[in-house]
Write an enzyme that holds these catalytic residues in place. Structure first.
Site, PDB file in Angstrom:
ATOM      1  N   HIS A 106      -9.685   0.981   4.620  1.00 34.67           N
ATOM      2  CA  HIS A 106      -8.397   1.137   5.315  1.00 34.67           C
ATOM      3  C   HIS A 106      -8.602   2.024   6.537  1.00 34.67           C
ATOM      4  O   HIS A 106      -9.388   2.966   6.508  1.00 34.67           O
ATOM      5  CB  HIS A 106      -7.364   1.743   4.359  1.00 34.67           C
ATOM      6  CG  HIS A 106      -5.975   1.685   4.911  1.00 34.67           C
ATOM      7  ND1 HIS A 106      -5.514   2.597   5.834  1.00 34.67           N
ATOM      8  CD2 HIS A 106      -4.961   0.810   4.704  1.00 34.67           C
ATOM      9  CE1 HIS A 106      -4.265   2.291   6.158  1.00 34.67           C
ATOM     10  NE2 HIS A 106      -3.909   1.211   5.487  1.00 34.67           N
TER      11      HIS A 106
ATOM     12  N   ASN B  85       0.853  -1.186   0.000  1.00 30.69           N
ATOM     13  CA  ASN B  85       0.000   0.000   0.000  1.00 30.69           C
ATOM     14  C   ASN B  85       0.891   1.238   0.000  1.00 30.69           C
ATOM     15  O   ASN B  85       1.515   1.551   1.007  1.00 30.69           O
ATOM     16  CB  ASN B  85      -0.899  -0.018   1.251  1.00 30.69           C
ATOM     17  CG  ASN B  85      -1.709   1.255   1.381  1.00 30.69           C
ATOM     18  OD1 ASN B  85      -1.867   2.004   0.414  1.00 30.69           O
ATOM     19  ND2 ASN B  85      -2.236   1.499   2.567  1.00 30.69           N
TER      20      ASN B  85
ATOM     21  N   GLU C 180      -6.912   4.352   7.730  1.00 26.74           N
ATOM     22  CA  GLU C 180      -6.668   5.790   7.501  1.00 26.74           C
ATOM     23  C   GLU C 180      -7.889   6.436   6.854  1.00 26.74           C
ATOM     24  O   GLU C 180      -8.174   7.612   7.085  1.00 26.74           O
ATOM     25  CB  GLU C 180      -5.396   5.984   6.657  1.00 26.74           C
ATOM     26  CG  GLU C 180      -4.156   5.710   7.501  1.00 26.74           C
ATOM     27  CD  GLU C 180      -2.923   5.265   6.730  1.00 26.74           C
ATOM     28  OE1 GLU C 180      -2.910   5.366   5.485  1.00 26.74           O
ATOM     29  OE2 GLU C 180      -1.969   4.795   7.379  1.00 26.74           O
TER      30      GLU C 180
ATOM     31  N   LYS D 132      -0.033   4.260  -0.154  1.00 28.34           N
ATOM     32  CA  LYS D 132      -0.700   5.429   0.452  1.00 28.34           C
ATOM     33  C   LYS D 132      -0.547   6.625  -0.492  1.00 28.34           C
ATOM     34  O   LYS D 132      -0.596   6.460  -1.697  1.00 28.34           O
ATOM     35  CB  LYS D 132      -0.128   5.717   1.843  1.00 28.34           C
ATOM     36  CG  LYS D 132      -0.020   4.458   2.698  1.00 28.34           C
ATOM     37  CD  LYS D 132       0.273   4.747   4.128  1.00 28.34           C
ATOM     38  CE  LYS D 132       0.536   3.453   4.867  1.00 28.34           C
ATOM     39  NZ  LYS D 132       0.178   3.493   6.258  1.00 28.34           N
TER      40      LYS D 132
ATOM     41  N   GLU E  28      -5.589  -5.380  10.306  1.00 30.41           N
ATOM     42  CA  GLU E  28      -4.595  -4.336  10.549  1.00 30.41           C
ATOM     43  C   GLU E  28      -4.908  -3.650  11.874  1.00 30.41           C
ATOM     44  O   GLU E  28      -5.702  -2.701  11.912  1.00 30.41           O
ATOM     45  CB  GLU E  28      -4.649  -3.296   9.420  1.00 30.41           C
ATOM     46  CG  GLU E  28      -4.315  -3.879   8.064  1.00 30.41           C
ATOM     47  CD  GLU E  28      -3.719  -2.821   7.154  1.00 30.41           C
ATOM     48  OE1 GLU E  28      -2.585  -3.030   6.706  1.00 30.41           O
ATOM     49  OE2 GLU E  28      -4.351  -1.790   6.925  1.00 30.41           O
TER      50      GLU E  28
ATOM     51  N   GLY F 289       2.054   2.022  10.685  1.00 28.82           N
ATOM     52  CA  GLY F 289       2.963   3.160  10.552  1.00 28.82           C
ATOM     53  C   GLY F 289       3.605   3.583  11.866  1.00 28.82           C
ATOM     54  O   GLY F 289       4.186   4.663  11.952  1.00 28.82           O
TER      55      GLY F 289
ATOM     56  N   SER G 109       3.189  -2.421  10.268  1.00 25.40           N
ATOM     57  CA  SER G 109       4.645  -2.373  10.433  1.00 25.40           C
ATOM     58  C   SER G 109       5.338  -3.688  10.058  1.00 25.40           C
ATOM     59  O   SER G 109       6.280  -4.110  10.731  1.00 25.40           O
ATOM     60  CB  SER G 109       5.005  -1.943  11.858  1.00 25.40           C
ATOM     61  OG  SER G 109       4.479  -0.653  12.132  1.00 25.40           O
TER      62      SER G 109
ATOM     63  N   GLY H 140       2.675  -1.302   4.289  1.00 29.09           N
ATOM     64  CA  GLY H 140       2.663   0.123   3.973  1.00 29.09           C
ATOM     65  C   GLY H 140       4.073   0.648   3.762  1.00 29.09           C
ATOM     66  O   GLY H 140       4.656   0.490   2.689  1.00 29.09           O
TER      67      GLY H 140
END
Ligand code: PEP
Length: 231
Positions: A86, A8, A88, A10, A152, A158, A188, A209
């Protein structure tokens, strides 16, 4: 089954950087590899022959939905699937279980693959609500042969904090008891921890990510996946 590694990106890598990455990256035989660039770089990432997913997709065919992209538009480009839900998106853009479900359902119906993200926040884990949160998030998804779930834990995305392999295994086993779908771990993942996470019996791959932005670290994770797919 081959271990699936999805990168990903992002909001990183515009078209020029996407081309540079794809020229330098060769997916190792044995692993299933997907990259998820920003919309602006989808075409460039696809030009190298990699399987490409978007990072989100809307449920409507078309309409007055500024900033959104439809499944039909992604298919026309040659994109193979999309991430939905996701954390985020949930955290910063008001995505809910309901919008995640609508996005997933329409994308699957249209012929795309879907990686649907679920996972608890740190506060929810501390309050011992992880199981309830996962049950609620998974309950809106329906089984489909192109649906993959990504577990996740939000506190691990992150942050450099990773779920222990046991925590990941426990959550994956729960998700699989609720829905027949492969389950990726995300949070991570790095070359140093990929093997212990991917070796868990109910971990079918990883959504990566930060480490997917660097060719060497993404390659190392994909090589681990390829080795484990063969064993
Ligand atoms: C992600 O973006 O889905 C993710 C897991 O990020 P990171 O690997 O950087 O934690």
């Amino acid at each position: 089954m081959s271990v699936l590694i999805a990168g990903n990106w992002k909001m990183y890598k515009g078209p020029a950087e996407a081309i540079e990455f794809c020229r330098a990256f060769a997916a190792p035989a044995g692993a299933d590899v997907v990259v998820c660039p920003p919309y602006a770089s989808l075409r460039e990432a696809m030009s190298s022959g990699l399987t490409v997913y978007a990072q989100n997709v809307h449920w409507a065919e078309e309409g007055a939905f500024t900033g959104e992209v439809s499944a039909g538009m992604l298919l026309e480009l040659g994109v193979a699937g999309s991430i939905v839900g996701h954390s985020e998106r949930r955290q910063h853009f008001g995505e809910t279980d309901e919008t995640t479900a609508r996005r997933a359902e329409r994308a699957l119906e249209a012929g795309l693959g879907v990686i649907a993200c679920v996972g608890e926040t740190e506060a929810e884990r501390e309050r011992d609500e992880t199981e309830d949160v996962l049950r609620r998030q998974v309950s809106v998804l329906s089984p489909h042969d192109r649906l993959v779930v990504a577990y996740e834990p939000v506190w691990a995305i992150g942050t450099g904090k990773t779920a222990t392999p046991q925590m990941a295994q426990e959550a994956h086993a729960l998700i699989k008891s609720l829905l027949a779908a492969p389950v990726l771990y995300g949070g991570s993942v790095k070359p140093e921890n990929a093997e212990e996470l991917l070796s868990q019996p109910d971990v079918d791959g990883a959504l990566v990510g930060g480490a997917s932005l660097d060719v060497d670290s993404f390659t190392a994770i994909c090589e681990t996946a390829a080795r484990l797919s063969r064993s």
